[in-house]
Design a protein around this motif. Structure first.
Motif, PDB file in Angstrom:
ATOM      1  N   SER A 174      34.891  55.445  55.047  1.00 43.46           N
ATOM      2  CA  SER A 174      33.460  55.635  55.275  1.00 43.46           C
ATOM      3  C   SER A 174      33.210  56.987  55.945  1.00 43.46           C
ATOM      4  N   TYR A 175      32.018  57.514  55.733  1.00 47.07           N
ATOM      5  CA  TYR A 175      31.613  58.768  56.374  1.00 47.07           C
ATOM      6  C   TYR A 175      31.680  58.577  57.896  1.00 47.07           C
ATOM      7  N   PRO A 176      32.470  59.394  58.596  1.00 46.38           N
ATOM      8  CA  PRO A 176      32.758  59.098  60.001  1.00 46.38           C
ATOM      9  C   PRO A 176      31.810  59.695  61.051  1.00 46.38           C
ATOM     10  N   PHE A 177      30.784  60.425  60.634  1.00 50.21           N
ATOM     11  CA  PHE A 177      29.981  61.150  61.612  1.00 50.21           C
ATOM     12  C   PHE A 177      28.588  60.542  61.781  1.00 50.21           C
ATOM     13  N   THR A 178      27.976  60.798  62.938  1.00 49.94           N
ATOM     14  CA  THR A 178      26.674  60.206  63.256  1.00 49.94           C
ATOM     15  C   THR A 178      25.505  61.044  62.770  1.00 49.94           C
ATOM     16  N   VAL A 179      25.741  62.097  62.065  1.00 46.77           N
ATOM     17  CA  VAL A 179      24.707  62.943  61.479  1.00 46.77           C
ATOM     18  C   VAL A 179      25.050  63.119  60.007  1.00 46.77           C
ATOM     19  N   SER A 180      24.037  63.245  59.162  1.00 43.19           N
ATOM     20  CA  SER A 180      24.297  63.216  57.721  1.00 43.19           C
ATOM     21  C   SER A 180      24.883  64.505  57.146  1.00 43.19           C
ATOM     22  N   HIS A 181      24.747  65.640  57.815  1.00 43.82           N
ATOM     23  CA  HIS A 181      25.267  66.912  57.299  1.00 43.82           C
ATOM     24  C   HIS A 181      26.000  67.665  58.400  1.00 43.82           C
ATOM     25  N   GLY A 182      27.012  68.391  58.006  1.00 42.85           N
ATOM     26  CA  GLY A 182      27.732  69.211  58.962  1.00 42.85           C
ATOM     27  C   GLY A 182      28.866  69.946  58.283  1.00 42.85           C
ATOM     28  N   GLU A 183      29.803  70.408  59.094  1.00 37.40           N
ATOM     29  CA  GLU A 183      30.976  71.077  58.538  1.00 37.40           C
ATOM     30  C   GLU A 183      32.212  70.698  59.332  1.00 37.40           C
ATOM     31  N   ILE A 223      30.625  74.222  70.782  1.00 40.47           N
ATOM     32  CA  ILE A 223      31.982  73.689  70.712  1.00 40.47           C
ATOM     33  C   ILE A 223      31.887  72.369  69.966  1.00 40.47           C
ATOM     34  N   GLY A 224      32.548  72.297  68.838  1.00 36.76           N
ATOM     35  CA  GLY A 224      32.480  71.114  67.995  1.00 36.76           C
ATOM     36  C   GLY A 224      33.250  69.930  68.550  1.00 36.76           C
ATOM     37  N   THR A 225      33.086  68.822  67.876  1.00 36.05           N
ATOM     38  CA  THR A 225      33.802  67.601  68.230  1.00 36.05           C
ATOM     39  C   THR A 225      35.229  67.699  67.695  1.00 36.05           C
ATOM     40  N   PRO A 226      36.239  67.605  68.557  1.00 37.53           N
ATOM     41  CA  PRO A 226      37.622  67.705  68.071  1.00 37.53           C
ATOM     42  C   PRO A 226      37.986  66.491  67.236  1.00 37.53           C
ATOM     43  N   LEU A 227      38.686  66.744  66.133  1.00 38.74           N
ATOM     44  CA  LEU A 227      39.088  65.646  65.253  1.00 38.74           C
ATOM     45  C   LEU A 227      40.584  65.348  65.317  1.00 38.74           C
ATOM     46  N   ASN A 228      41.371  66.315  65.770  1.00 45.55           N
ATOM     47  CA  ASN A 228      42.813  66.059  65.850  1.00 45.55           C
ATOM     48  C   ASN A 228      43.328  66.359  67.263  1.00 45.55           C
ATOM     49  N   VAL A 238      27.921  69.715  71.191  1.00 46.17           N
ATOM     50  CA  VAL A 238      27.054  69.385  70.064  1.00 46.17           C
ATOM     51  C   VAL A 238      26.521  67.968  70.278  1.00 46.17           C
ATOM     52  N   PRO A 239      25.295  67.690  69.838  1.00 42.82           N
ATOM     53  CA  PRO A 239      24.684  66.399  70.153  1.00 42.82           C
ATOM     54  C   PRO A 239      25.141  65.237  69.289  1.00 42.82           C
ATOM     55  N   TYR A 240      25.853  65.480  68.233  1.00 40.51           N
ATOM     56  CA  TYR A 240      26.262  64.401  67.342  1.00 40.51           C
ATOM     57  C   TYR A 240      27.762  64.249  67.384  1.00 40.51           C
ATOM     58  N   ARG A 241      28.228  63.075  67.146  1.00 44.68           N
ATOM     59  CA  ARG A 241      29.639  62.771  67.326  1.00 44.68           C
ATOM     60  C   ARG A 241      30.207  61.978  66.158  1.00 44.68           C
ATOM     61  N   ILE A 242      31.245  61.258  66.480  1.00 40.81           N
ATOM     62  CA  ILE A 242      31.956  60.418  65.525  1.00 40.81           C
ATOM     63  C   ILE A 242      31.446  58.983  65.670  1.00 40.81           C
ATOM     64  N   LYS A 243      31.294  58.303  64.540  1.00 42.33           N
ATOM     65  CA  LYS A 243      30.880  56.898  64.581  1.00 42.33           C
ATOM     66  C   LYS A 243      31.966  56.069  65.267  1.00 42.33           C
ATOM     67  N   LYS A 244      31.542  55.040  65.967  1.00 42.30           N
ATOM     68  CA  LYS A 244      32.472  54.164  66.660  1.00 42.30           C
ATOM     69  C   LYS A 244      33.427  53.528  65.643  1.00 42.30           C
ATOM     70  N   SER A 245      34.703  53.533  65.950  1.00 47.23           N
ATOM     71  CA  SER A 245      35.774  52.954  65.119  1.00 47.23           C
ATOM     72  C   SER A 245      35.925  53.641  63.764  1.00 47.23           C
ATOM     73  N   ALA A 246      35.500  54.903  63.662  1.00 50.96           N
ATOM     74  CA  ALA A 246      35.609  55.632  62.394  1.00 50.96           C
ATOM     75  C   ALA A 246      37.053  56.004  62.095  1.00 50.96           C
ATOM     76  N   ASP A 247      37.389  55.987  60.821  1.00 51.51           N
ATOM     77  CA  ASP A 247      38.693  56.447  60.337  1.00 51.51           C
ATOM     78  C   ASP A 247      38.574  57.951  60.102  1.00 51.51           C
ATOM     79  N   LEU A 248      39.293  58.736  60.880  1.00 52.53           N
ATOM     80  CA  LEU A 248      39.203  60.194  60.786  1.00 52.53           C
ATOM     81  C   LEU A 248      40.283  60.813  59.903  1.00 52.53           C
ATOM     82  N   SER A 249      41.138  60.006  59.321  1.00 53.53           N
ATOM     83  CA  SER A 249      42.280  60.556  58.585  1.00 53.53           C
ATOM     84  C   SER A 249      41.847  61.486  57.449  1.00 53.53           C
ATOM     85  N   GLU A 250      40.835  61.115  56.696  1.00 54.29           N
ATOM     86  CA  GLU A 250      40.398  61.975  55.593  1.00 54.29           C
ATOM     87  C   GLU A 250      39.692  63.223  56.103  1.00 54.29           C
TER      88      GLU A 250
END
Length: 134
Positions: free
Chosen positions: A46-55, A81-86, A102-114
């Motif tokens: 699933s899309y792991p972020f709390t905002v619909s667009h980003g990089e 400073i972005g949200t660290p993913l690794n 940044v004001p938006y983050r990762i969804k709770k329990s999101a799979d970040l592998s992809e």
């Protein structure tokens, strides 16, 4: 005056260019745009972020390695400073007493592998571009 411009301008340009060592240590960074609509077409998680667009961006540091971050649209310039993913990105921020702003983050329990795989691919592509140009 014109002679002075011809002498000073090339020196100015040369002083701004990175040396070969800098290319080896900090080979740059890259990014790829992501959005919630297109994500489901190309990814199983699933899309792991709390905002619909980003990089998703990636850069390399000689000590920490490849650092992958998420930056929402509107917050992608160098002042954010972005949200660290690794782990490399998290360790880098922690060691430098930095925090995402940044004001938006990762969804709770999101799979970040992809998302992380996308970022690492960006680093690989950037390294290939720079290797071909150096």
């Amino acid at each position: 005056m014109n002679k002075l411009v011809f002498i000073v301008f090339p020196l100015f340009i040369a002083s701004c260019m990175p040396t070969e060592k800098e290319y080896d240590e900090y080979y740059g960074s890259g990014f790829t745009n992501v959005n919630e609509i297109w994500w489901s077409l190309d990814h199983t998680a699933s899309y792991p972020f709390t905002v619909s667009h980003g990089e998703i961006s990636c850069s390399v540091h000689p000590k920490f390695g490849r650092k992958v971050y998420f930056m929402p649209d509107g917050y992608t310039d160098e002042s954010y400073i972005g949200t660290p993913l690794n782990k490399s990105a998290s360790d880098f921020l922690e060691q430098n007493s930095m925090h995402p702003n940044v004001p938006y983050r990762i969804k709770k329990s999101a799979d970040l592998s992809e998302a992380i795989a996308i970022g690492l691919k960006v680093c690989d592509e950037q390294q290939e571009v720079l290797s071909n140009n150096v």
